[in-house]
Design a protein around this motif. Structure first.
Motif, short mmCIF file in Angstrom:
data_model
loop_
_atom_site.label_atom_id
_atom_site.label_comp_id
_atom_site.label_asym_id
_atom_site.label_seq_id
_atom_site.Cartn_x
_atom_site.Cartn_y
_atom_site.Cartn_z
N TRP A 1 0.87 -1.20 0.00
CA TRP A 1 0.00 0.00 0.00
C TRP A 1 0.90 1.24 0.00
O TRP A 1 1.73 1.40 0.92
CB TRP A 1 -0.89 -0.05 1.26
CG TRP A 1 -1.87 1.08 1.35
CD1 TRP A 1 -2.29 1.89 0.34
CD2 TRP A 1 -2.52 1.55 2.53
NE1 TRP A 1 -3.18 2.82 0.80
CE2 TRP A 1 -3.36 2.63 2.14
CE3 TRP A 1 -2.51 1.12 3.89
CZ2 TRP A 1 -4.14 3.31 3.07
CZ3 TRP A 1 -3.31 1.82 4.79
CH2 TRP A 1 -4.12 2.91 4.40
N PRO A 2 0.77 2.07 -0.99
CA PRO A 2 1.69 3.22 -1.10
C PRO A 2 1.79 4.05 0.18
O PRO A 2 2.87 4.50 0.54
CB PRO A 2 1.08 4.05 -2.23
CG PRO A 2 0.34 3.07 -3.05
CD PRO A 2 -0.17 2.02 -2.10
N ALA A 3 0.66 4.19 0.85
CA ALA A 3 0.72 5.01 2.08
C ALA A 3 1.75 4.41 3.04
O ALA A 3 2.56 5.12 3.65
CB ALA A 3 -0.66 5.05 2.73
N GLN B 1 5.24 4.96 1.78
CA GLN B 1 5.75 6.32 2.06
C GLN B 1 6.53 6.32 3.36
O GLN B 1 7.53 7.01 3.50
CB GLN B 1 4.57 7.29 2.17
CG GLN B 1 3.99 7.73 0.84
CD GLN B 1 2.77 8.63 1.04
OE1 GLN B 1 1.66 8.14 1.23
NE2 GLN B 1 3.00 9.92 1.04
N GLY C 1 5.32 10.74 -1.71
CA GLY C 1 4.40 9.92 -2.52
C GLY C 1 4.29 10.41 -3.95
O GLY C 1 3.21 10.53 -4.52
N VAL D 1 4.58 5.32 -5.23
CA VAL D 1 3.22 5.22 -5.79
C VAL D 1 3.22 4.47 -7.12
O VAL D 1 2.18 4.31 -7.78
CB VAL D 1 2.59 6.63 -6.02
CG1 VAL D 1 2.31 7.30 -4.68
CG2 VAL D 1 3.50 7.49 -6.89
N GLN D 2 4.40 3.97 -7.50
CA GLN D 2 4.48 3.27 -8.80
C GLN D 2 3.73 1.95 -8.68
O GLN D 2 3.99 1.14 -7.77
CB GLN D 2 5.94 3.03 -9.18
CG GLN D 2 6.12 2.43 -10.57
CD GLN D 2 7.60 2.29 -10.92
OE1 GLN D 2 8.41 2.01 -10.04
NE2 GLN D 2 7.94 2.53 -12.18
N SER D 3 2.81 1.71 -9.58
CA SER D 3 2.00 0.48 -9.48
C SER D 3 2.81 -0.69 -10.05
O SER D 3 3.81 -0.52 -10.74
CB SER D 3 0.71 0.66 -10.31
OG SER D 3 1.06 0.65 -11.70
#
Lengths: 885, 189, 284, 328
Positions: free
Chosen positions: B10-12, B15, B24, B29-31
């Protein structure tokens, strides 16, 4: 080009433009029509070259040029003649080059009379036959030339030797005056011929202000000579005229006088429009030529092989081996059936007697003599001048086969065309049976294109075609196979050639595609002597050069100028050595005819004594120790002939030329400033007004070229010249975003959205005069038809001041038609079918018209509008014969 | 275990764990999809050297194929003429060879009002018959003063400039053997 | 003008300036578009669409010289502008007209407003320091469309997501040149490491000024401008607005601190009023 | 004539793209503010011990939250990906910050509402009561942020009429939220009449009046500031011009009128909570609510209008730029 230098093709290659110090682009819109080739002009500009664009409109080429010169469409000879006059009057010619390499010093026969003497006509004009007898044009000889008697009665042969020299019968033994003083020498004849083409006359005829003219002249002169070279670039802007060939002749004379031919950064770059249009004249799907610019047998003249050879074989230069070329072709066509006894099957070739070009065929369709028609990757219904004439022809055929990517206008004419819309044709009445066959794309077949610089490049098949889609090679191979099967049992003598033609190509792939490489090998040619102990272990060995071709039937070659494309059994056209890994000439990428030479006549890039003119313009030179010519390119010369070789009259034809003769296809090895043969309409270019011009010829009594071919008949009446009914000049041209008649671009979303609608470009002054509104519609009308276009009012089109009167020009991009995504009227519907006498190319770049605001009428009202307008212009008289004007 | 991986991706959360990009805006945030992106030309089955079919400059083209379909056509940097560059038409070559292509023979009978289907072999046979018939009806052995012609003026052909040299060669050879001389192409317009 | 503080490794965030995450591996790449050698052929528009399968966006004749594309949008990631200008310059060899052509593209700004305001992390800074929309993440909130000072990025009708030039992110990952730069016949579009391009541009502008082309100017080469310098910058022959470009574009994130302060103050104001008006009463 | 590119732009074409947001977002600006304001009223009532008004306010807040969420998701291009909003905590994105504020506010208010209901269905009071109170007061404390973050969201765009108003928008939204909260308080108390002796009823009225005053005052300040940003154009001399034509002008006028008359009516109703004044106050409250909503729509449309004319973008930027120094 053929008449001036000996070969009818671009003399250099696009990358070489980067070496030019001055580039004149005239009769071409290179940045728009050949944008990727244009990178080399930008390269030259980055190195400090001057780029000059001469065009009726300010185009995307002009936007990056150093100078744009607006010119009246159809007056290029006046402008170029003015430049020649400027060079001659000022003595700016490259004298050492001119004396050594051109026929400037040769004396012309006494009974030659110039257009200056006969007010627009040369001597020998026969008004009834509308042709010239070239007897009076000949050059003065010290002793009569071998072979045909001096000055034999000869109708001026057409531009037969597109790539060959002028028709044979002469050799280099002329009366000459190297000091160029003798009034009868070509230099002085030239001087007198162009004496009246002064800067004032250029302004009065072309609408080019004097200062602009001088700027061009000075740029050209300053950038010519030993240290500097200038290049000319042209395209259909020159060829689409009734005097098109003479446009190119004028430029050839100018480039010869300035000494730019055969040198790096010089020459004349002919930009061709289609991927392999050069290829389709080298291996000609043309009526008058056999592969390699050999002429088709002419009925009555070439009754047998010996007559054919004797009439055309050159006394000197490489046309001296014509016999080897024709025999090798016949061996390729008929294989073993061609034997010395049956003249190698010469009699199985059909004969031509006159002009059988496409307009004659279309008129034949209308008159019912032509019943069957193949259209292969072309779209005459919108792409050829006078679209209505074309469509009326199509509607009167028995059967028609169209091979293309989709249902183009030429295949849809019977249910969707302007004539169906105007009621002139009804679907049910059209009896033409139509076969629309899906054609394979370049990614779905192997094969080679010949591009604008004579370079054969192979494209490899990437994917198999789907459904019924087949390559044209497949189509013609299997059509031939089926026909041969059906005629196998025939005893009729006319079917002998069909049985004897060599047709056994290996097939491959799921659709039995004939092997394109096998066909290219046949084009290249073989030595047929079964020499078991030769390195190839006997059997047919590909020849490596046309010099290996023999006249005794021991060699075959489908096209002698392509001999060498399969040298050493390797498909040279498929060579892909990256440009970065070889010299800028890049000889190991693809293969250029003849013999992979990239700049033709490159012997002229060296002094007569064989040393380069200058270090900066070094290209090909004589290497004394190695005893042969060497340099950056394949020498366009007999490799081992010394520069001081005097010329051996008894040796083989190419040895008869002296070591200082760069134009090895010409009889005398010289560049022809004065062309006594090879051109129907005159040894020197002369300004004639276009067939339809609002302006009277300011120079001569003769208004238009006396030899232009006109077909005064229904659907092809001409606008009367200097007529209030058709006061404006229009020219057709292309845009970067579309391709010719739109068949390959107007069906594609990504290209159609870039230029969605047909538009006309007019100057603000004309818009005011005819209250045309920017972005709205206008109707343009001629004697043939009326079309509508969106209006683009722009400063890029300038009205031209010709003395006291103003000539307005209208620009019409001709891509549109009524099929595809981006649809619109076809500009070619406005044009008449009027042809150049040498090569039968129609005048598509200039004609007269009228223009009015608003959209055109639909239905029968359209025909009425056109006819009413025409009769008003003729003030009631019936359509007249345009040759009287 | 899957849950832990999900939370960790999870990007959060990333971070926090990857402080270099705690705002972020970059890698955090790169998928997954973006991280595994690659050009379709790299995954093509084959790349073929070709030449642009449009104008006579003769630009080099590279044709990328995957699963029997053309997936990309772009400039060939090796070409000394074009150096990998193309014009708008050349760049549209993929659309030219894949978009809106006719793939079935269409046939219109005389005076017919509609296109009809016709299978390829029948069409070829019908065309051959018509060539033979028209040729026979319009054959000319000699002209008015007895000079040999041995030709038919009933058949004409147009086209060649967009075709290969090999195709032009077979056309000229077949037509000449049949005695059809009214053969023309775009060199004349 | 706030200088974008790249700091040691970009961790130092001041609300004034937004650090840019640094990737160790790749160097920043971008475009330099030299419009003085553009021939307006639109090869870039087509090459871009062919590579990225961008939908065609309509056949509409705009009568704007040769420009029928109009502007950048979700379905046009390269747009060639055509400007016809009468020249008053007597010496100019042209016949009284100058025709400007320029291929416009996303600027991939150093401080990219779209990237900074994107709430889902769909927009992100790639390892090449270009700015790319991740189509598997974007939920079409549209914030970037309002934030972009150039009007580049837009929502695609019927799709809902936003689209713009990705500087051919997939091609870059395969070590290839972006499609438009490869196709450009005169190399008006030049691709490469941004530092190199900036040096080349400086030399080019110098040369043009020496040749007397006075109004030649660089647009977006200055890292000190409102968006911290462009990743795709231009050499123009006239003022930016003539080409439809903003003369002094700004990524509003630079004023974020003042905006948040104002909002915080207002929030406390609200709380204060509420307290004062509601809590001031004694029971009964 | 191919129109000479007017020096201001390329064939008169806008520089910016108009915001993709549609009316639901404008509506959310209002309902967000309303939820914030109402939560404050609810919390005050809760602290004040008036559990009936507090419960009503909590319900009102939750419905405003529900409607707001509906508007937000409706406007998304890809609604199924609404949860991506919580994918990252991005302080450079007012929308990301706002999403978290909205989530925290909603969960606190939600918890309070749930607890209150729970108590009715058997959850022991000593467990439910504190959750209800803490949730409601907690959400009220977050409310102001919910009300004003949207101002930052609009201001942090290239839209001239929004960005140039970045110092005033928060106060307009704060005032508007206060007025809405007060108005909602009045309405709730009219529907669920308070014990007249309890002085609390006059609180919402005062809140509505003060809020409206702040809203109108801040709005006026905003217009003055926008008019100070010159464009150098003749018929649209400054960014304030975005409000002087079309729907922005109509909406702004209506908003101003509604807020002022609404506030006056509430003020007129005085401090006494009598049946006669209650009706008057309710009418005033409705007008105040209408004013708040119209104000949001006015700002929304003016913003869009200011992107469709390049004058608003190029003018100020060019005046701000020193004429580009001629390079040597």
């Amino acid at each position: 080009m053929g008449a001036s230098f000996g070969r009818g093709a671009a003399t250099g290659f696009q990358q070489d433009l980067a070496n030019a110090d001055c580039i004149v682009i005239e009769g071409s819109n290179m940045a728009e029509c050949h944008p990727v080739g244009f990178q080399w002009v930008m390269e030259a500009k980055a190195r400090g070259a001057t780029v000059i664009h001469i065009d009726p409109r300010f185009t995307r080429t002009s936007a990056v040029a150093d100078q744009h010169v607006p010119i009246r469409s159809g007056s290029d000879i006046a402008f170029l003649g003015g430049l020649i006059n400027y060079v001659l009057q000022g003595g700016h010619d490259f004298r050492e080059y001119v004396v050594a390499y051109t026929n400037a010093s040769v004396l012309v026969s006494d009974d030659f009379q110039d257009t200056e003497d006969l007010d627009g006509l040369f001597s020998g004009y026969d008004p009834d036959k509308r042709s010239y007898d070239t007897k009076t044009w000949q050059l003065a000889h010290r002793r009569p030339p071998a072979g045909s008697p001096a000055g034999a009665e000869k109708a001026s042969a057409g531009y037969q030797h597109g790539s060959g020299g002028a028709s044979p019968g002469f050799d280099g033994d002329y009366e000459m005056d190297p000091t160029l003083e003798d009034p009868r020498c070509v230099y002085q004849v030239l001087k007198r011929h162009f004496a009246r083409y002064t800067p004032e006359m250029v302004e009065r005829t072309c609408g080019i202000p004097e200062d602009q003219f001088r700027k061009v002249a000075e740029a050209l002169v300053a950038n010519s000579g030993p240290e500097r070279t200038s290049a000319f670039v042209y395209s259909v802007g020159w060829t689409h005229h009734t005097v098109g060939v003479q446009y190119i002749r004028t430029a050839s004379i100018l480039q010869l006088l300035l000494g730019n031919m055969g040198r790096p950064g010089g020459g004349i770059m002919a930009l061709r429009g289609h991927a392999s249009i050069q290829g389709s004249t080298d291996i000609p799907t043309l009526y008058n030529l056999l592969p390699g610019y050999l002429t088709m047998p002419t009925a009555g003249r070439d009754n047998n092989l010996r007559a054919y050879i004797d009439d055309q074989i050159g006394q000197a230069g490489f046309w001296g081996h014509l016999d080897a070329y024709i025999v090798s072709l016949l061996k390729a066509y008929w294989g073993d059936a061609a034997t010395p006894e049956n003249d190698f099957g010469f009699d199985w070739l059909p004969a031509v007697n006159g002009d059988h070009s496409t307009y004659q065929s279309v008129l034949g369709m209308i008159d019912g003599t032509v019943k069957g028609y193949f259209i292969v990757g072309e779209n005459p219904a919108t792409g050829t001048a006078n679209g209505k004439l074309q469509r009326m022809g199509l509607a009167n055929l028995d059967w028609l086969v169209v091979r293309d990517f989709n249902e183009i206008e030429s295949a849809a004419f019977w249910h969707d065309s302007p004539e169906i819309e105007s009621g002139e044709l009804r679907t049910e009445d059209i009896g033409t049976e139509v076969f629309l066959m899906p054609a394979a794309a370049h990614t779905e077949k192997d094969g080679s294109f010949t591009n604008t610089q004579r370079l054969l490049q192979w494209h490899n098949k990437a994917v198999e075609p789907e459904g019924d889609t087949r390559s044209d090679l497949w189509f013609y191979f299997h059509l031939g196979r089926i026909i041969r099967d059906k005629l196998a049992a025939s005893t009729d003598p006319r079917d002998i050639p069909v049985r004897n033609v060599t047709w056994d190509y290996p097939t491959e792939g799921q659709w039995d595609d004939p092997s394109a490489e096998a066909v290219l090998r046949e084009i290249n040619g073989f030595s047929l002597i079964d020499d078991p102990d030769s390195s190839h272990g006997g059997g047919k060995v590909p020849v490596s050069s046309y010099t290996e071709l023999k006249a005794d039937g021991s060699t075959s070659s489908g096209c002698w100028i392509y001999a060498g494309v399969y040298a050493d059994g390797v498909n040279q056209a498929n060579r892909r050595k990256p440009g970065s890994e070889q010299s800028w000439v890049a000889p190991e990428w693809g293969w250029a005819w003849p013999s992979n030479r990239r700049i033709l006549y490159n012997r002229a890039s060296a002094r007569p004594d064989g040393t380069p003119w200058s270090e900066r313009k070094k290209y090909v030179w004589w290497d004394e120790d190695a005893g042969k010519w060497t340099g950056l390119d394949v020498p366009d010369f007999v490799a081992t002939m010394r520069p001081d070789h005097p010329g051996d009259p008894d040796g083989p034809p190419e040895q008869r030329l002296p070591g200082t003769a760069p134009f090895i296809m010409q009889q005398d090895g010289l560049g022809w400033l004065y062309a006594p043969n090879g051109l129907t309409d005159g040894p020197l270019p002369t300004h004639y007004e276009p067939h339809e011009s609002p302006v009277a010829n300011p120079l001569y009594g003769v208004q238009s070229s006396p030899l232009r071919q006109v077909f005064d008949r229904k659907w092809n009446w001409s606008n009367p010249p200097v007529n209030a009914g058709y006061p404006y000049v229009f020219c057709t041209y292309r845009l970067t975003e579309h391709h010719t008649a739109g068949g390959m671009s107007r069906g594609l979303p990504y290209l159609s959205e870039l230029q969605p609608e047909f538009f006309c470009e007019v100057s603000p002054e004309l818009a005011a005069e005819r209250n045309l509104v920017h972005g709205e519609y206008a109707t343009i009308i001629t004697a043939r038809s009326a079309i509508e276009a969106r209006v683009m009012v722009t400063d890029r089109v300038t009205p031209l001041r010709l003395g006291d009167r103003t000539v307005h020009q209208i620009g019409l991009p001709y891509h549109w038609g009524w099929r595809g995504l981006a649809t619109g009227d076809a500009a070619n519907d406005l044009l008449p079918g009027v042809l150049d006498s040498n090569v039968h190319i129609p005048e598509q770049k200039v004609a007269s018209c009228d223009i009015m605001p608003g959209r055109r009428p639909r239905g029968p009202a359209l025909v009425k509008l056109v006819e009413d307008h025409y009769s008003k212009a003729m003030d009631g008289h019936p359509p007249a014969h345009s040759t009287d004007w | 275990m899957k849950m832990r991986k999900l939370i960790a991706s999870w990007p959060a959360v990333r971070q926090a764990t990857n402080l270099a990009d705690w705002r972020g805006m970059g890698r955090t945030v790169q998928s997954e999809r973006s991280a595994s992106l690659e050009p379709r030309t790299d995954t093509a089955d084959s790349v073929v050297r070709s030449i642009c079919p449009y104008c006579a400059v003769g630009c080099g083209q590279r044709v990328f194929v995957k699963g029997g379909k053309v997936t990309q056509i772009e400039g060939d940097p090796a070409s000394p003429i074009s150096r990998g560059r193309l014009c708008p038409k050349g760049s549209a070559s993929k659309q030219l060879v894949t978009h809106g292509r006719l793939s079935k023979v269409r046939y219109r009978r005389p005076h017919g009002t509609e296109w009809e289907d016709l299978d390829l072999d029948t069409a070829m046979d019908m065309i051959a018959d018509r060539v033979i018939k028209t040729r026979a009806e319009t054959w000319q052995d000699v002209d008015e003063n007895g000079d040999r012609l041995s030709r038919t003026m009933g058949i004409a052909s147009l086209g060649g400039a967009t075709l290969d040299n090999e195709e032009n060669y077979l056309m000229k050879k077949l037509y000449t053997a049949l005695g059809a001389i009214q053969i023309e192409n775009q060199a004349r317009i | 003008m706030t200088i974008i503080d790249r700091g040691s490794d970009g961790t130092d965030l001041t609300l004034q300036g937004i650090g840019t995450p640094r990737y160790d591996r790749e160097q920043r790449v971008g475009f330099f578009t030299d419009t003085s050698i553009c021939i307006g052929c639109k090869a870039c528009e087509v090459a871009c669409k062919e590579w990225n399968d961008v939908p065609a966006d309509g056949l509409n004749f705009l009568a704007r010289s040769y420009d029928n594309t109009g502007h950048l949008s979700a379905d046009t990631w390269r747009h060639v502008a055509f400007v016809e200008q009468p020249t008053t310059d007597p010496e100019s060899a042209r016949s009284g007209v100058r025709w400007l052509m320029s291929s416009d593209v996303c600027k991939h700004c150093t401080s990219a407003a779209c990237l900074e305001v994107c709430p889902t992390g769909a927009l992100f800074r790639t390892e090449f320091e270009t700015v790319v929309v991740q189509q598997d993440i974007c939920n079409g909130c549209g914030y970037c469309v309002s934030a972009c000072p150039f009007g580049v990025i837009d929502q695609r009708k019927g799709d809902g997501r936003v689209w713009k030039c990705t500087l051919c992110y997939d091609r870059l990952r395969g070590g290839q040149t972006p499609a438009c730069a490869q196709a450009c016949p005169t190399q008006s579009i030049q691709f490469g490491p941004l530092e190199q391009l900036r040096e080349r541009a400086a030399a080019r502008i110098e040369a043009l000024h020496d040749q007397g082309v006075d109004d030649a100017q660089l647009y977006g080469d200055d890292p000190g401008d409102g968006v911290g310098g462009f990743g795709a910058f231009f050499l123009l022959l006239d003022k930016p607005e003539v080409y439809g470009l903003p003369p002094d574009p700004v990524s509003t994130t630079r004023d974020l601190r003042t905006m948040f302060n104002a909002a915080t103050a207002a929030a406390f104001g609200l709380l204060g009023i509420a307290a004062a008006t509601l809590l001031g009463q004694r029971r009964g | 004539m191919v129109p000479d590119a007017t020096p201001m732009s390329y064939y008169g074409q806008p520089i910016l793209k108009p915001p993709t947001w549609k009316w639901p977002i404008a509506a959310y600006l209002f309902t967000g503010g309303l939820a914030a304001g109402t939560s404050l009223v609810g919390a005050a009532a809760r602290l004040h011990g008036d559990r009936r008004l507090a419960g009503a306010a909590s319900a009102a807040t939750m419905s405003a939250i529900g409607v707001s969420a509906g508007f937000l998701i409706e406007d998304l291009g890809r609604r199924s990906r609404f949860h991506h909003m919580l994918r990252v905590v991005k302080i450079t994105s007012p929308m990301s910050v706002g999403t978290w504020i909205f989530s925290i506010f909603s969960s606190l208010a939600g918890a309070s509402a749930v607890a209150e209901i729970g108590e009715k269905v058997g959850v022991p009071a000593r467990v439910a009561r504190p959750v209800t109170a803490v949730g409601q007061v907690g959400s009220a404390l977050v409310g102001p942020a919910l009300a004003t973050y949207t101002a930052v969201l609009l201001a942090d765009t290239a839209v001239p009429a929004w960005h140039e108003a970045r110092r005033d928008l928060p106060w307009v939204f704060a005032g508007s939220a206060t007025a809405s909260g007060g108005a909602m308080g009045i309405l709730l108390s009219t529907l669920a009449p308070l014990d007249p002796s309890d002085g609390f009823a006059s609180g919402p009225r005062r809140m509505a009046v003060v809020g409206a005053a702040l809203e109108v005052g801040a709005d006026e300040a905003m217009h003055r500031r926008l008019r100070a940003v010159a464009t150098g154009d003749t018929d649209k001399p400054d960014i304030g011009a975005a409000y002087t034509s079309g729907s922005p002008r109509v909406l702004a006028g209506a908003a101003r009128a509604a807020s002022v008359t609404g506030a006056a009516t509430v003020a007129l109703a005085g401090r006494r909570d009598r049946p006669r004044t209650r009706l008057l106050a309710a009418a005033g409250a409705l007008l105040v609510l209408a004013g708040a909503a119209l104000e949001r729509f006015a700002i929304f449309h003016a913003g869009k209008a200011s992107t469709t004319d390049p004058v608003y973008t190029v003018g100020p930027q060019r005046l701000r730029l020193v004429p580009p120094a001629r390079r040597p």
